[in-house]
Design a protein around this motif. Sequence first.
Motif, PDB file in Angstrom:
ATOM      1  N   LYS A 126       0.804  -1.217   0.000  1.00 36.75           N
ATOM      2  CA  LYS A 126       0.000   0.000   0.000  1.00 36.75           C
ATOM      3  C   LYS A 126       0.837   1.268   0.000  1.00 36.75           C
ATOM      4  N   GLU A 127       2.115   1.153   0.337  1.00 36.53           N
ATOM      5  CA  GLU A 127       2.973   2.333   0.414  1.00 36.53           C
ATOM      6  C   GLU A 127       3.296   2.844  -0.990  1.00 36.53           C
ATOM      7  N   LEU A 128       3.269   4.163  -1.146  1.00 38.06           N
ATOM      8  CA  LEU A 128       3.545   4.795  -2.422  1.00 38.06           C
ATOM      9  C   LEU A 128       5.035   5.097  -2.558  1.00 38.06           C
ATOM     10  N   LYS A 129       5.547   4.991  -3.775  1.00 35.67           N
ATOM     11  CA  LYS A 129       6.952   5.304  -4.015  1.00 35.67           C
ATOM     12  C   LYS A 129       7.243   6.782  -3.762  1.00 35.67           C
ATOM     13  N   HIS A 130       6.296   7.632  -4.154  1.00 38.46           N
ATOM     14  CA  HIS A 130       6.535   9.075  -4.125  1.00 38.46           C
ATOM     15  C   HIS A 130       5.574   9.763  -3.157  1.00 38.46           C
ATOM     16  N   ALA A 131       5.339   9.136  -2.013  1.00 42.75           N
ATOM     17  CA  ALA A 131       4.404   9.695  -1.035  1.00 42.75           C
ATOM     18  C   ALA A 131       4.851  11.072  -0.556  1.00 42.75           C
ATOM     19  N   ASP A 132       6.156  11.238  -0.353  1.00 39.67           N
ATOM     20  CA  ASP A 132       6.668  12.521   0.129  1.00 39.67           C
ATOM     21  C   ASP A 132       6.439  13.617  -0.907  1.00 39.67           C
ATOM     22  N   MET A 141      -3.934  18.367  -6.607  1.00 36.41           N
ATOM     23  CA  MET A 141      -3.111  17.413  -7.333  1.00 36.41           C
ATOM     24  C   MET A 141      -3.253  16.009  -6.749  1.00 36.41           C
ATOM     25  N   GLN A 142      -3.400  15.912  -5.432  1.00 38.86           N
ATOM     26  CA  GLN A 142      -3.606  14.606  -4.812  1.00 38.86           C
ATOM     27  C   GLN A 142      -4.898  13.971  -5.325  1.00 38.86           C
ATOM     28  N   ARG A 143      -5.945  14.789  -5.466  1.00 36.32           N
ATOM     29  CA  ARG A 143      -7.216  14.269  -5.987  1.00 36.32           C
ATOM     30  C   ARG A 143      -7.049  13.772  -7.415  1.00 36.32           C
ATOM     31  N   ARG A 170     -12.911  -1.491  -0.266  1.00 33.90           N
ATOM     32  CA  ARG A 170     -12.221  -2.739   0.075  1.00 33.90           C
ATOM     33  C   ARG A 170     -11.205  -3.117  -0.996  1.00 33.90           C
ATOM     34  N   GLY A 171     -11.081  -2.292  -2.030  1.00 30.57           N
ATOM     35  CA  GLY A 171     -10.170  -2.591  -3.114  1.00 30.57           C
ATOM     36  C   GLY A 171      -8.753  -2.130  -2.828  1.00 30.57           C
ATOM     37  N   SER A 172      -7.961  -2.040  -3.892  1.00 23.22           N
ATOM     38  CA  SER A 172      -6.543  -1.715  -3.743  1.00 23.22           C
ATOM     39  C   SER A 172      -6.197  -0.369  -4.357  1.00 23.22           C
ATOM     40  N   THR A 173      -7.197   0.517  -4.522  1.00 22.96           N
ATOM     41  CA  THR A 173      -6.902   1.842  -5.060  1.00 22.96           C
ATOM     42  C   THR A 173      -6.221   2.697  -3.992  1.00 22.96           C
ATOM     43  N   ILE A 174      -5.560   3.766  -4.446  1.00 25.84           N
ATOM     44  CA  ILE A 174      -4.880   4.662  -3.510  1.00 25.84           C
ATOM     45  C   ILE A 174      -5.894   5.298  -2.569  1.00 25.84           C
ATOM     46  N   LEU A 175      -7.041   5.689  -3.115  1.00 25.76           N
ATOM     47  CA  LEU A 175      -8.065   6.318  -2.280  1.00 25.76           C
ATOM     48  C   LEU A 175      -8.570   5.363  -1.209  1.00 25.76           C
TER      49      LEU A 175
END
Length: 226
Positions: A126-132, A141-143, A170-175
Amino acid sequence: QQQASSANKHVEPLDPSPALEFLSHLGVSRHEVHSRVATALRAAIEDEIQRMPLPSTNSSNNGQHSRGSADEDHGHPLLRLLKSAWPFREVTELRPVLICLLKRLGDNTPVEMLRKLGAKKGDGLKELKHADLISQLGPHMQRLVWEADWDHQASTTDGNNRSEEEITLRGSTILADFIQPAVDQYVNDGALVQAAELAFVGGISERRLATKSRRMEAKDSDVTGG
């Protein structure tokens, strides 16, 4: 004639050594000189980004945007700069240029770039590569990143006959990854569940009792300071 005269002109090469030596005598280190020059150049680039016109867009029926044919053939300057700036996203001194550029593009940011921003560290993670980087772009932009990821998941689900649960909370989307922990915490909080149940009663007497209970809880909370 002008071309001939310009060709005959002698252009003296820039030699910064005398200026650097003079500044060193004044106690200004080379590092400070280079840092100030880099800061000035970066500020000039960011100012130019704000002045440049945005790529032309065509609105489709679903509200999404696509660039015009001229931009697709030749590439808009902002989009070419975006392609050049992306490899330097981890360089602290150059990242502000990329952030400024993405904020300037806004809704005109290519979907491919939004998907790059929303890339995860690995399958099943679930962790994003470019979260920072995303955290510095602001809510709009996040939206856009969330929407691009959601649309990609929806198109993949339709094409591969995957479960529709993939595009729910319950899915695997970022949201979903972002919201689900807060939802789980809410539904598992005993105090919140009890307070919610007090709002749904069957009769007048139960409603009065529930109102009195809520008032007592609020009064006790004020007395205890929390």
